[in-house]
Design a protein around this motif. Structure first.
Motif, short mmCIF file in Angstrom:
data_model
loop_
_atom_site.label_atom_id
_atom_site.label_comp_id
_atom_site.label_asym_id
_atom_site.label_seq_id
_atom_site.Cartn_x
_atom_site.Cartn_y
_atom_site.Cartn_z
N UNK A 54 1.00 -1.08 -0.03
CA UNK A 54 -0.07 -0.17 0.08
C UNK A 54 0.97 1.17 -0.05
N UNK A 55 1.04 1.99 -1.20
CA UNK A 55 2.01 3.01 -1.30
C UNK A 55 1.21 4.37 -1.18
N UNK A 56 -0.19 4.31 -1.24
CA UNK A 56 -0.75 5.42 -0.83
C UNK A 56 -2.06 5.12 0.07
N UNK A 57 -2.61 5.93 0.64
CA UNK A 57 -3.63 6.07 1.54
C UNK A 57 -5.08 5.41 0.89
N UNK B 78 -15.11 -3.20 3.70
CA UNK B 78 -15.44 -4.49 3.79
C UNK B 78 -13.93 -5.43 3.83
N UNK B 79 -13.47 -5.24 4.80
CA UNK B 79 -12.18 -5.90 4.95
C UNK B 79 -12.10 -7.40 4.78
N UNK B 80 -13.09 -8.10 5.13
CA UNK B 80 -13.31 -9.46 4.88
C UNK B 80 -13.33 -10.03 3.45
N UNK B 81 -13.48 -9.07 2.37
CA UNK B 81 -13.44 -9.39 1.05
C UNK B 81 -11.82 -8.98 0.51
N UNK C 184 -5.37 -10.85 2.00
CA UNK C 184 -4.50 -10.62 2.94
C UNK C 184 -5.04 -9.63 3.87
N UNK C 185 -5.80 -8.80 3.57
CA UNK C 185 -6.22 -7.83 4.84
C UNK C 185 -7.01 -8.52 5.80
N UNK D 112 -14.67 1.46 8.52
CA UNK D 112 -13.96 1.82 7.37
C UNK D 112 -12.57 1.89 7.85
N UNK D 113 -11.57 1.18 6.96
CA UNK D 113 -10.31 0.94 7.48
C UNK D 113 -9.30 1.77 6.57
N UNK D 114 -8.60 2.71 6.98
CA UNK D 114 -7.57 3.31 6.21
C UNK D 114 -6.25 2.84 6.22
N UNK D 115 -5.52 2.70 5.16
CA UNK D 115 -4.16 2.01 5.10
C UNK D 115 -3.41 2.91 4.25
#
Length: 227
Positions: free
Chosen positions: A53-56, A61-64, A67-68, A79-82
């Motif tokens: 993840x090179x940018x935010x 829906x993390x379950x889909x 790897x996340x 909401x997950x921001x990475x």
């Protein structure tokens, strides 16, 4: 397509005399002290998948998400921001018996094996691989069962999560820069029942000889046909 087994004269002759051959194991080939680098690989039967993840980025829906979902367990309404993150996820195959050969007969491959392992100076051709491996499977059927066979998939380490190689079972992948010269084909069998540790297995399968022929020897850096 034929396959080629690069081997020492001692074991080449033993195979054609009695059908003697060796099944290695995933765990055994991890021992780089015993086998040295080239034949030994401490990542045997294991690879890593990576996701960068090179940018935010935002995920509702993390379950889909590949790897996340292995690292985060959030409700779908969160909401997950990475950003600026690399995720590595390990994949490991179960131990099993393996028979390795090459899909190509080539002087450079032969010389490379001989350079790293001077005892490897003979080669036999497996003219009918399907028949050859079926005889081995039948011989060991009371102790092990056939898992699969394929050419090794050579991939970078770690493997990008969305590449074709990411879906390949770890027993059939190897790091490309170090091992791709081998052009390896592999067959794998799993032991029947629970087994914490298996060891390399020398078996005699005289019926398998009908699907092979003596092919070549390496003498003074040159290939010599043998009968």
């Amino acid at each position: 397509m034929p396959l080629y087994k690069f081997i020492s004269k001692k074991y080449h002759d033993a195979f054609f005399q009695s059908g003697s051959l060796r099944l290695g194991t995933i765990h055994d080939f991890k021992d780089i002290i015993k086998h040295n680098l080239g034949r030994g690989d401490n990542n045997e039967g294991r690879h890593y998948l990576s996701r960068d993840f090179n940018e935010i980025q935002s995920f509702k829906n993390v379950s889909s998400e590949p790897l996340l979902q292995e690292l985060f367990d959030f409700p779908d309404n969160v909401t997950l921001n990475i950003g600026m993150l690399t995720i590595l996820s390990q994949r490991v195959s179960a131990d099993g018996f393996i028979f390795c050969s090459s899909g190509v007969f080539d002087l450079d491959i032969f010389k490379r094996w001989n350079k790293d392992y001077p005892e490897i100076d003979y080669c036999y051709e497996i003219t009918e691989p399907e028949g050859f491996f079926s005889k081995i499977t039948n011989k060991i059927k009371s102790s092990a069962f056939f898992i699969g066979e394929n050419y090794i998939d050579y991939a970078p380490d770690p493997i990008p999560y969305d590449s074709r190689s990411a879906a390949v079972y770890p027993a059939f992948t190897k790091e490309e820069k170090e091992f791709s010269w081998q052009r390896e084909h592999r067959v794998m069998w799993a032991p029947l029942g629970p087994c914490l540790m298996i060891k390399p297995w020398v078996i005699e399968v005289p019926e398998a000889r009908q699907f092979c022929r003596p092919f070549a020897a390496l003498e003074n850096g040159k290939i010599v046909a043998i009968k």
